[in-house]
Design a protein around this motif. Structure first.
Motif, PDB file in Angstrom:
ATOM      1  N   TYR A  78      -0.724  -5.618 -15.040  1.00 35.28           N
ATOM      2  CA  TYR A  78       0.062  -4.641 -14.109  1.00 35.28           C
ATOM      3  C   TYR A  78      -0.667  -4.329 -12.902  1.00 35.28           C
ATOM      4  CZ  TYR A  78       1.871  -0.043 -12.610  1.00 35.28           C
ATOM      5  OH  TYR A  78       2.445   0.930 -12.003  1.00 35.28           O
ATOM      6  N   LEU A  79      -1.653  -4.233 -12.757  1.00 33.57           N
ATOM      7  CA  LEU A  79      -2.586  -3.902 -11.631  1.00 33.57           C
ATOM      8  C   LEU A  79      -2.580  -4.988 -10.822  1.00 33.57           C
ATOM      9  CD1 LEU A  79      -5.727  -2.157 -13.211  1.00 33.57           C
ATOM     10  CD2 LEU A  79      -3.510  -1.121 -11.932  1.00 33.57           C
ATOM     11  N   GLN A  80      -2.695  -6.465 -11.555  1.00 34.11           N
ATOM     12  CA  GLN A  80      -2.559  -7.634 -10.643  1.00 34.11           C
ATOM     13  C   GLN A  80      -1.263  -7.507  -9.804  1.00 34.11           C
ATOM     14  OE1 GLN A  80      -3.871 -10.470 -13.253  1.00 34.11           O
ATOM     15  NE2 GLN A  80      -5.417 -11.441 -11.857  1.00 34.11           N
ATOM     16  N   ASN A  81       0.064  -7.283 -10.533  1.00 37.20           N
ATOM     17  CA  ASN A  81       1.175  -7.447 -10.199  1.00 37.20           C
ATOM     18  C   ASN A  81       1.332  -6.486  -8.996  1.00 37.20           C
ATOM     19  OD1 ASN A  81       1.941  -9.565 -11.637  1.00 37.20           O
ATOM     20  ND2 ASN A  81       2.963  -8.147 -13.267  1.00 37.20           N
ATOM     21  N   THR A  82       0.939  -5.167  -9.480  1.00 32.20           N
ATOM     22  CA  THR A  82       0.879  -3.822  -8.232  1.00 32.20           C
ATOM     23  C   THR A  82       0.240  -4.439  -7.155  1.00 32.20           C
ATOM     24  OG1 THR A  82       1.303  -2.510 -10.200  1.00 32.20           O
ATOM     25  CG2 THR A  82       0.716  -1.636  -7.978  1.00 32.20           C
ATOM     26  N   ALA A  83      -0.903  -4.883  -7.271  1.00 32.78           N
ATOM     27  CA  ALA A  83      -1.719  -5.371  -6.038  1.00 32.78           C
ATOM     28  C   ALA A  83      -0.864  -6.478  -5.115  1.00 32.78           C
ATOM     29  CB  ALA A  83      -3.165  -6.107  -6.418  1.00 32.78           C
ATOM     30  N   GLY A  84      -0.383  -7.411  -6.011  1.00 35.27           N
ATOM     31  CA  GLY A  84       0.668  -8.313  -5.245  1.00 35.27           C
ATOM     32  C   GLY A  84       1.689  -7.664  -4.491  1.00 35.27           C
ATOM     33  N   ILE A  85       2.329  -6.685  -5.065  1.00 33.68           N
ATOM     34  CA  ILE A  85       3.505  -5.933  -4.596  1.00 33.68           C
ATOM     35  C   ILE A  85       3.067  -5.349  -3.124  1.00 33.68           C
ATOM     36  CG2 ILE A  85       5.042  -4.076  -4.659  1.00 33.68           C
ATOM     37  CD1 ILE A  85       5.223  -5.077  -7.800  1.00 33.68           C
ATOM     38  N   HIS A  86       1.700  -4.574  -3.455  1.00 35.28           N
ATOM     39  CA  HIS A  86       1.286  -3.875  -1.995  1.00 35.28           C
ATOM     40  C   HIS A  86       1.041  -4.999  -1.164  1.00 35.28           C
ATOM     41  CE1 HIS A  86      -0.252  -0.157  -4.686  1.00 35.28           C
ATOM     42  NE2 HIS A  86       1.059  -0.262  -4.537  1.00 35.28           N
ATOM     43  N   THR A  87       0.611  -6.344  -1.488  1.00 37.92           N
ATOM     44  CA  THR A  87       0.026  -7.259  -0.448  1.00 37.92           C
ATOM     45  C   THR A  87       1.276  -7.439   0.417  1.00 37.92           C
ATOM     46  OG1 THR A  87      -1.618  -7.995  -1.669  1.00 37.92           O
ATOM     47  CG2 THR A  87      -1.035  -9.302  -0.168  1.00 37.92           C
ATOM     48  N   HIS A  88       2.383  -7.839  -0.491  1.00 36.98           N
ATOM     49  CA  HIS A  88       3.711  -8.172   0.176  1.00 36.98           C
ATOM     50  C   HIS A  88       4.313  -7.347   0.848  1.00 36.98           C
ATOM     51  CE1 HIS A  88       4.295 -12.152  -1.773  1.00 36.98           C
ATOM     52  NE2 HIS A  88       4.145 -11.715  -3.036  1.00 36.98           N
ATOM     53  N   LEU A  89       4.032  -5.897   0.509  1.00 32.26           N
ATOM     54  CA  LEU A  89       4.503  -4.720   1.412  1.00 32.26           C
ATOM     55  C   LEU A  89       3.876  -4.484   2.546  1.00 32.26           C
ATOM     56  CD1 LEU A  89       6.618  -2.330   1.524  1.00 32.26           C
ATOM     57  CD2 LEU A  89       4.593  -0.955   0.158  1.00 32.26           C
TER      58      LEU A  89
END
Length: 126
Positions: A78-89
């Motif tokens: 979940y944290l990896q995915n969230t970090a990925g979303i934050h990177t894309h954002l």
């Protein structure tokens, strides 16, 4: 003769007394041994129950740790995915900021062109 018989009977009675004491002592030893074995059996029963309970506790602990590991794995994903979303954002915002910068430059250039055109028209009119 009767004196010898008396001594013989006294000795025999003494032997019987010793034998009787011996048997009593042996019976006492057997009683103690029986109690000891009963106590040892109880101790083994308690130990067996304790080991069963401990095994049960270890099984529950193992399951708990497996579940916790699973939860930690899901949390990590979940944290990896969230970090990925934050990177894309973040990239999106950077790109948007770049577009806004280009748009601002375009408007400034357009305003400059309009200013020059207005001056040109004023000069031409003059």
């Amino acid at each position: 003769y009767s004196h010898s018989l008396i001594l013989f009977l006294q000795n025999t009675a003494g032997i019987h007394t010793h034998l009787y004491s011996y048997l009593q002592n042996t019976a006492g030893i057997h009683s103690h041994l029986y109690s000891y074995l009963q106590n040892t059996t109880c101790i083994h029963t308690h130990l067996y129950s304790y080991l069963q309970n401990t095994a049960g506790i270890h099984t529950h602990l193992h399951s708990y740790l497996q579940n916790s590991a699973g939860i930690h794995t899901h949390l990590y994903s979940y944290l990896q995915n969230t970090a990925g979303i934050h990177t894309h954002l973040y990239s999106y915002l950077q790109n948007t900021a770049g577009i806004h910068t280009h748009l601002h430059s375009y408007l400034q250039n357009t305003a400059g062109i309009h200013t020059h055109l207005y001056s040109y028209l004023q000069n031409t009119a003059g």
